[in-house]
Enzyme design. Structure first.
Site, PDB file in Angstrom:
ATOM      1  N   GLU A 143      -9.725  -0.649  -1.496  1.00 34.47           N
ATOM      2  CA  GLU A 143      -9.391   0.762  -1.220  1.00 34.47           C
ATOM      3  C   GLU A 143      -9.511   1.601  -2.485  1.00 34.47           C
ATOM      4  O   GLU A 143      -9.872   2.777  -2.431  1.00 34.47           O
ATOM      5  CB  GLU A 143      -7.978   0.842  -0.605  1.00 34.47           C
ATOM      6  CG  GLU A 143      -7.993   0.310   0.826  1.00 34.47           C
ATOM      7  CD  GLU A 143      -6.692  -0.303   1.299  1.00 34.47           C
ATOM      8  OE1 GLU A 143      -5.633  -0.058   0.678  1.00 34.47           O
ATOM      9  OE2 GLU A 143      -6.736  -1.057   2.295  1.00 34.47           O
ATOM     10  N   LYS A 168       0.851  -1.200   0.000  1.00 35.48           N
ATOM     11  CA  LYS A 168       0.000   0.000   0.000  1.00 35.48           C
ATOM     12  C   LYS A 168       0.893   1.259   0.000  1.00 35.48           C
ATOM     13  O   LYS A 168       1.983   1.232  -0.561  1.00 35.48           O
ATOM     14  CB  LYS A 168      -0.962  -0.025   1.181  1.00 35.48           C
ATOM     15  CG  LYS A 168      -1.723  -1.347   1.277  1.00 35.48           C
ATOM     16  CD  LYS A 168      -2.852  -1.300   2.236  1.00 35.48           C
ATOM     17  CE  LYS A 168      -3.476  -2.682   2.344  1.00 35.48           C
ATOM     18  NZ  LYS A 168      -4.689  -2.685   3.137  1.00 35.48           N
ATOM     19  N   GLY A 185      -7.336  -4.951   7.125  1.00 36.74           N
ATOM     20  CA  GLY A 185      -6.692  -3.988   8.014  1.00 36.74           C
ATOM     21  C   GLY A 185      -7.422  -3.807   9.335  1.00 36.74           C
ATOM     22  O   GLY A 185      -7.130  -2.871  10.082  1.00 36.74           O
ATOM     23  N   GLU A 202     -11.379 -10.730  -0.858  1.00 35.63           N
ATOM     24  CA  GLU A 202     -11.010  -9.953   0.318  1.00 35.63           C
ATOM     25  C   GLU A 202     -12.261  -9.321   0.919  1.00 35.63           C
ATOM     26  O   GLU A 202     -12.689  -8.244   0.481  1.00 35.63           O
ATOM     27  CB  GLU A 202     -10.036  -8.840  -0.068  1.00 35.63           C
ATOM     28  CG  GLU A 202      -8.753  -9.336  -0.701  1.00 35.63           C
ATOM     29  CD  GLU A 202      -7.637  -8.323  -0.560  1.00 35.63           C
ATOM     30  OE1 GLU A 202      -6.661  -8.632   0.112  1.00 35.63           O
ATOM     31  OE2 GLU A 202      -7.772  -7.212  -1.094  1.00 35.63           O
ATOM     32  N   HIS A 260      -8.752  -3.472  -5.956  1.00 39.36           N
ATOM     33  CA  HIS A 260      -8.624  -3.509  -4.493  1.00 39.36           C
ATOM     34  C   HIS A 260      -9.729  -2.665  -3.857  1.00 39.36           C
ATOM     35  O   HIS A 260     -10.114  -1.627  -4.388  1.00 39.36           O
ATOM     36  CB  HIS A 260      -7.243  -2.990  -4.074  1.00 39.36           C
ATOM     37  CG  HIS A 260      -6.944  -3.272  -2.644  1.00 39.36           C
ATOM     38  ND1 HIS A 260      -7.415  -2.479  -1.618  1.00 39.36           N
ATOM     39  CD2 HIS A 260      -6.261  -4.289  -2.054  1.00 39.36           C
ATOM     40  CE1 HIS A 260      -7.014  -2.994  -0.463  1.00 39.36           C
ATOM     41  NE2 HIS A 260      -6.315  -4.091  -0.703  1.00 39.36           N
ATOM     42  N   SER A 316      -6.414  -9.421   6.935  1.00 39.57           N
ATOM     43  CA  SER A 316      -5.793  -9.683   8.244  1.00 39.57           C
ATOM     44  C   SER A 316      -5.177 -11.073   8.350  1.00 39.57           C
ATOM     45  O   SER A 316      -5.272 -11.719   9.396  1.00 39.57           O
ATOM     46  CB  SER A 316      -6.804  -9.423   9.374  1.00 39.57           C
ATOM     47  OG  SER A 316      -7.232  -8.076   9.351  1.00 39.57           O
TER      48      SER A 316
HETATM   49  C1  PEP Z   1      -5.090  -5.950   1.619  1.00 35.66           C
HETATM   50  O1  PEP Z   1      -5.048  -4.738   1.680  1.00 35.66           O
HETATM   51  O2  PEP Z   1      -5.151  -6.503   0.508  1.00 35.66           O
HETATM   52  C2  PEP Z   1      -5.085  -6.702   2.868  1.00 35.66           C
HETATM   53  C3  PEP Z   1      -5.450  -7.952   2.834  1.00 35.66           C
HETATM   54  O3  PEP Z   1      -4.713  -6.018   4.007  1.00 35.66           O
HETATM   55  P1  PEP Z   1      -4.522  -6.634   5.483  1.00 35.66           P
HETATM   56  O4  PEP Z   1      -3.719  -7.900   5.338  1.00 35.66           O
HETATM   57  O5  PEP Z   1      -3.777  -5.581   6.253  1.00 35.66           O
HETATM   58  O6  PEP Z   1      -5.879  -6.898   6.026  1.00 35.66           O
END
Ligand code: PEP
Length: 250
Positions: A96, A11, A172, A166, A94, A212
């Site tokens: 974000e 990121k 996160g 995800e 993603h 996570s």
């Molecule tokens: C991600 O941003 O793709 C992600 C999985 O983040 P995290 O592992 O911090 O949850």
């Protein structure tokens, strides 16, 4: 037999000297095994990172890309720019990018098509929001993200696509989908591929879990039959944590 994949999404973290230290620490302890490993540093560090990892077996990925080939797109990065610095894989869709920058399924689909036309590999991300999980619409949401984001992608092109489920509520937040919840969704995604694309694509496509993932939960997640590795955010910023996750996939 699908080759596992573990990819690091840094990121918007690290400055140049920190990025070099992280790459050095990874290279010091990385032992090549049967897992494909990618790091996706911020754009400005891609070239430098590639100089260090190029003979290591660790591969370079970018975190985003523009759908246009070149031209008047101030601040943007194209597929040919990425390839010219050694990044032949790109993370697209993603959460974000979707949530903070308003990327739509249609825009993500344009990027996917541009990347595939440029012979790049795509790590295609998707997943439901917490409210959608609570309302039990998560399967519907995921199906729709796959159908729209990968619209027009033919069966052969799936060889260049890695899927990354995800759930947004697990990114996160420290909250991981349980291995059972993740496996249930991964099995659903594989079944979707079987019905909507082909049995071969369903059997061969790698489906990663992201949200996570930590050294403590990686092995349990990766031991599930339809989970082929992980996309790792926070835990990829520490070399020992990331390498422990890589080892859990091997
Ligand atoms: C991600 O941003 O793709 C992600 C999985 O983040 P995290 O592992 O911090 O949850």
């Amino acid at each position: 037999m699908r080759t596992p994949v573990v990819a690091a999404n840094w990121k918007m973290n690290k400055d140049l000297s920190e990025a070099k230290s992280l790459v050095s620490a990874l290279l010091a302890d990385y032992k090549k095994a049967n897992t494909e490993v990618y790091i996706a540093p911020p754009f400005v560090f891609l070239n430098e990172a590639q100089q260090h990892i190029k003979d290591s077996g660790i591969q370079l990925a970018a975190q985003n890309m523009n759908a246009a080939a070149s031209g008047a797109h101030t601040g943007e990065i194209s597929s040919s720019m990425l390839k010219s610095v050694g990044a032949s894989t790109v993370i697209l869709g993603h959460s974000e990018r979707r949530d903070i920058y308003g990327e739509t399924d249609a825009q993500i689909n344009e990027k996917v098509k541009t990347a595939l036309a440029a012979d790049m590999q795509v790590i295609f991300c998707f997943g439901e929001q917490l409210e959608e999980r609570k309302a039990s619409t998560h399967f519907e949401v995921v199906k729709s993200q796959l159908a729209s984001g990968l619209a027009g992608v033919d069966a052969e092109a799936y060889a260049s696509i890695i899927l990354a489920y995800e759930p947004v509520w697990a990114i996160g937040t420290g909250e991981t989908a349980s291995p059972e919840q993740a496996q249930e969704m991964h099995a659903f995604i594989r079944e979707y591929l079987r019905t909507e694309v082909s049995a071969k694509v369903a059997d061969q496509t790698r489906i990663l879990y992201g949200g996570s993932v930590k050294p403590a939960n990686a092995a349990d997640l990766f031991s599930r039959p339809d989970i082929d590795g992980g996309l790792i955010g926070g835990a990829s910023l520490q070399a020992d944590d990331f390498l422990a996750i890589v080892n859990a996939a091997s």
